[in-house]
Design a protein around this motif. Structure first.
Motif, mmCIF file in Angstrom:
data_model
loop_
_atom_site.group_PDB
_atom_site.id
_atom_site.type_symbol
_atom_site.label_atom_id
_atom_site.label_comp_id
_atom_site.label_asym_id
_atom_site.label_seq_id
_atom_site.Cartn_x
_atom_site.Cartn_y
_atom_site.Cartn_z
ATOM 1 N N ASP A 1 0.836 -1.184 0.000
ATOM 2 C CA ASP A 1 0.000 0.000 0.000
ATOM 3 C C ASP A 1 0.875 1.240 0.000
ATOM 4 O O ASP A 1 2.068 1.180 0.219
ATOM 5 C CB ASP A 1 -1.038 -0.051 1.122
ATOM 6 C CG ASP A 1 -0.526 0.152 2.531
ATOM 7 O OD1 ASP A 1 0.174 1.141 2.761
ATOM 8 O OD2 ASP A 1 -0.850 -0.659 3.408
ATOM 9 N N LEU A 2 0.281 2.392 -0.234
ATOM 10 C CA LEU A 2 1.038 3.638 -0.370
ATOM 11 C C LEU A 2 1.443 4.264 0.951
ATOM 12 O O LEU A 2 2.445 4.947 1.021
ATOM 13 C CB LEU A 2 0.224 4.670 -1.159
ATOM 14 C CG LEU A 2 0.067 4.405 -2.653
ATOM 15 C CD1 LEU A 2 -0.947 5.363 -3.254
ATOM 16 C CD2 LEU A 2 1.393 4.550 -3.351
ATOM 17 N N ALA A 3 0.646 4.079 1.996
ATOM 18 C CA ALA A 3 0.908 4.829 3.214
ATOM 19 C C ALA A 3 0.886 4.004 4.489
ATOM 20 O O ALA A 3 1.073 4.544 5.560
ATOM 21 C CB ALA A 3 -0.119 5.952 3.338
ATOM 22 N N GLY A 4 0.655 2.714 4.403
ATOM 23 C CA GLY A 4 0.483 1.939 5.617
ATOM 24 C C GLY A 4 -0.840 2.318 6.261
ATOM 25 O O GLY A 4 -1.656 3.014 5.674
ATOM 26 N N ALA A 5 -1.053 1.869 7.470
ATOM 27 C CA ALA A 5 -2.321 2.157 8.133
ATOM 28 C C ALA A 5 -2.153 3.228 9.198
ATOM 29 O O ALA A 5 -2.900 3.286 10.150
ATOM 30 C CB ALA A 5 -2.891 0.878 8.733
ATOM 31 N N SER A 6 -1.169 4.097 9.039
ATOM 32 C CA SER A 6 -0.904 5.092 10.072
ATOM 33 C C SER A 6 -1.180 6.515 9.594
ATOM 34 O O SER A 6 -0.651 7.460 10.137
ATOM 35 C CB SER A 6 0.556 4.982 10.530
ATOM 36 O OG SER A 6 1.424 5.225 9.440
ATOM 37 N N ILE A 7 -2.024 6.668 8.591
ATOM 38 C CA ILE A 7 -2.299 8.009 8.074
ATOM 39 C C ILE A 7 -3.277 8.752 8.976
ATOM 40 O O ILE A 7 -4.062 8.154 9.693
ATOM 41 C CB ILE A 7 -2.860 7.960 6.628
ATOM 42 C CG1 ILE A 7 -4.228 7.280 6.600
ATOM 43 C CG2 ILE A 7 -1.871 7.317 5.685
ATOM 44 C CD1 ILE A 7 -4.982 7.473 5.304
ATOM 45 N N ALA A 8 -3.203 10.063 8.893
ATOM 46 C CA ALA A 8 -4.180 10.911 9.575
ATOM 47 C C ALA A 8 -5.368 11.111 8.640
ATOM 48 O O ALA A 8 -5.230 11.064 7.419
ATOM 49 C CB ALA A 8 -3.549 12.260 9.910
ATOM 50 N N PRO A 73 -5.505 1.987 5.168
ATOM 51 C CA PRO A 73 -4.505 1.981 4.099
ATOM 52 C C PRO A 73 -4.992 2.682 2.828
ATOM 53 O O PRO A 73 -6.188 2.699 2.540
ATOM 54 C CB PRO A 73 -4.288 0.493 3.840
ATOM 55 C CG PRO A 73 -5.533 -0.168 4.280
ATOM 56 C CD PRO A 73 -6.060 0.660 5.413
ATOM 57 N N ILE A 74 -4.052 3.266 2.118
ATOM 58 C CA ILE A 74 -4.284 3.752 0.758
ATOM 59 C C ILE A 74 -3.524 2.781 -0.131
ATOM 60 O O ILE A 74 -2.315 2.610 0.024
ATOM 61 C CB ILE A 74 -3.793 5.196 0.586
ATOM 62 C CG1 ILE A 74 -4.590 6.114 1.518
ATOM 63 C CG2 ILE A 74 -3.922 5.634 -0.869
ATOM 64 C CD1 ILE A 74 -4.076 7.526 1.597
ATOM 65 N N THR A 75 -4.229 2.124 -1.015
ATOM 66 C CA THR A 75 -3.639 1.030 -1.794
ATOM 67 C C THR A 75 -3.588 1.379 -3.274
ATOM 68 O O THR A 75 -4.233 2.315 -3.737
ATOM 69 C CB THR A 75 -4.464 -0.258 -1.622
ATOM 70 O OG1 THR A 75 -5.792 -0.032 -2.118
ATOM 71 C CG2 THR A 75 -4.528 -0.689 -0.157
ATOM 72 N N TYR A 76 -2.799 0.576 -4.005
ATOM 73 C CA TYR A 76 -2.806 0.687 -5.458
ATOM 74 C C TYR A 76 -2.682 -0.707 -6.055
ATOM 75 O O TYR A 76 -2.167 -1.637 -5.434
ATOM 76 C CB TYR A 76 -1.683 1.607 -5.966
ATOM 77 C CG TYR A 76 -0.312 1.002 -5.882
ATOM 78 C CD1 TYR A 76 0.248 0.346 -6.976
ATOM 79 C CD2 TYR A 76 0.430 1.072 -4.710
ATOM 80 C CE1 TYR A 76 1.512 -0.218 -6.894
ATOM 81 C CE2 TYR A 76 1.686 0.518 -4.624
ATOM 82 C CZ TYR A 76 2.221 -0.122 -5.719
ATOM 83 O OH TYR A 76 3.470 -0.689 -5.632
ATOM 84 N N ALA A 77 -3.186 -0.826 -7.272
ATOM 85 C CA ALA A 77 -3.074 -2.063 -8.040
ATOM 86 C C ALA A 77 -2.900 -1.666 -9.503
ATOM 87 O O ALA A 77 -3.320 -0.588 -9.916
ATOM 88 C CB ALA A 77 -4.325 -2.916 -7.873
ATOM 89 N N THR A 95 3.277 9.170 -6.040
ATOM 90 C CA THR A 95 3.521 10.015 -4.877
ATOM 91 C C THR A 95 2.198 10.271 -4.177
ATOM 92 O O THR A 95 1.161 10.454 -4.825
ATOM 93 C CB THR A 95 4.170 11.357 -5.267
ATOM 94 O OG1 THR A 95 3.317 12.049 -6.181
ATOM 95 C CG2 THR A 95 5.533 11.140 -5.897
ATOM 96 N N LEU A 96 2.232 10.280 -2.862
ATOM 97 C CA LEU A 96 1.072 10.543 -2.039
ATOM 98 C C LEU A 96 1.358 11.760 -1.173
ATOM 99 O O LEU A 96 2.386 11.819 -0.498
ATOM 100 C CB LEU A 96 0.780 9.331 -1.137
ATOM 101 C CG LEU A 96 -0.326 9.498 -0.103
ATOM 102 C CD1 LEU A 96 -1.681 9.643 -0.800
ATOM 103 C CD2 LEU A 96 -0.328 8.310 0.858
ATOM 104 N N SER A 97 0.465 12.731 -1.204
ATOM 105 C CA SER A 97 0.611 13.945 -0.407
ATOM 106 C C SER A 97 -0.683 14.230 0.342
ATOM 107 O O SER A 97 -1.760 14.102 -0.220
ATOM 108 C CB SER A 97 0.915 15.151 -1.296
ATOM 109 O OG SER A 97 2.055 14.937 -2.078
#
Length: 101
Positions: A1-8, A73-77, A95-97
């Protein structure tokens, strides 16, 4: 995933840069889908498919903006098709912002 599960919780933007590095010789396609959770509901959005048959074929499509829940999570496929199976290769940078709370 792009950010893991620790995003705000907040508004996010994903940008993609994708380029064919080895052409198929006939035809091919690669398409990115991103996924996230908003309000406890799974969501997804798909970028335009990268199609073409030269190593100058590039995708720099518009950014995808979305609101995501905290600690999800933010994921991609990538869905991939090549006329000659496995022939086409591509590079991919995402990129994720976080753009707002």
């Amino acid at each position: 995933d792009l950010a893991g599960a620790s995003i705000a919780r907040g508004l996010y933007e994903v940008r993609a840069y994708q380029r064919i590095t080895v052409a198929d010789g006939v035809s091919s396609s690669a398409q990115i889908t991103i996924g996230w959770t908003e309000g406890g509901v799974l969501q997804s959005e798909t970028f335009t498919a990268l199609t073409g048959d030269t190593t100058t074929t590039v995708l720099t499509g518009p950014a995808k903006t979305f609101r995501a829940d905290a600690s999800t999570p933010i994921t991609y496929a990538v869905s991939y098709a090549s006329n000659t199976p496995g022939q086409m290769h591509f590079s991919l940078d995402l990129t994720l912002s976080r753009v707002a709370a």
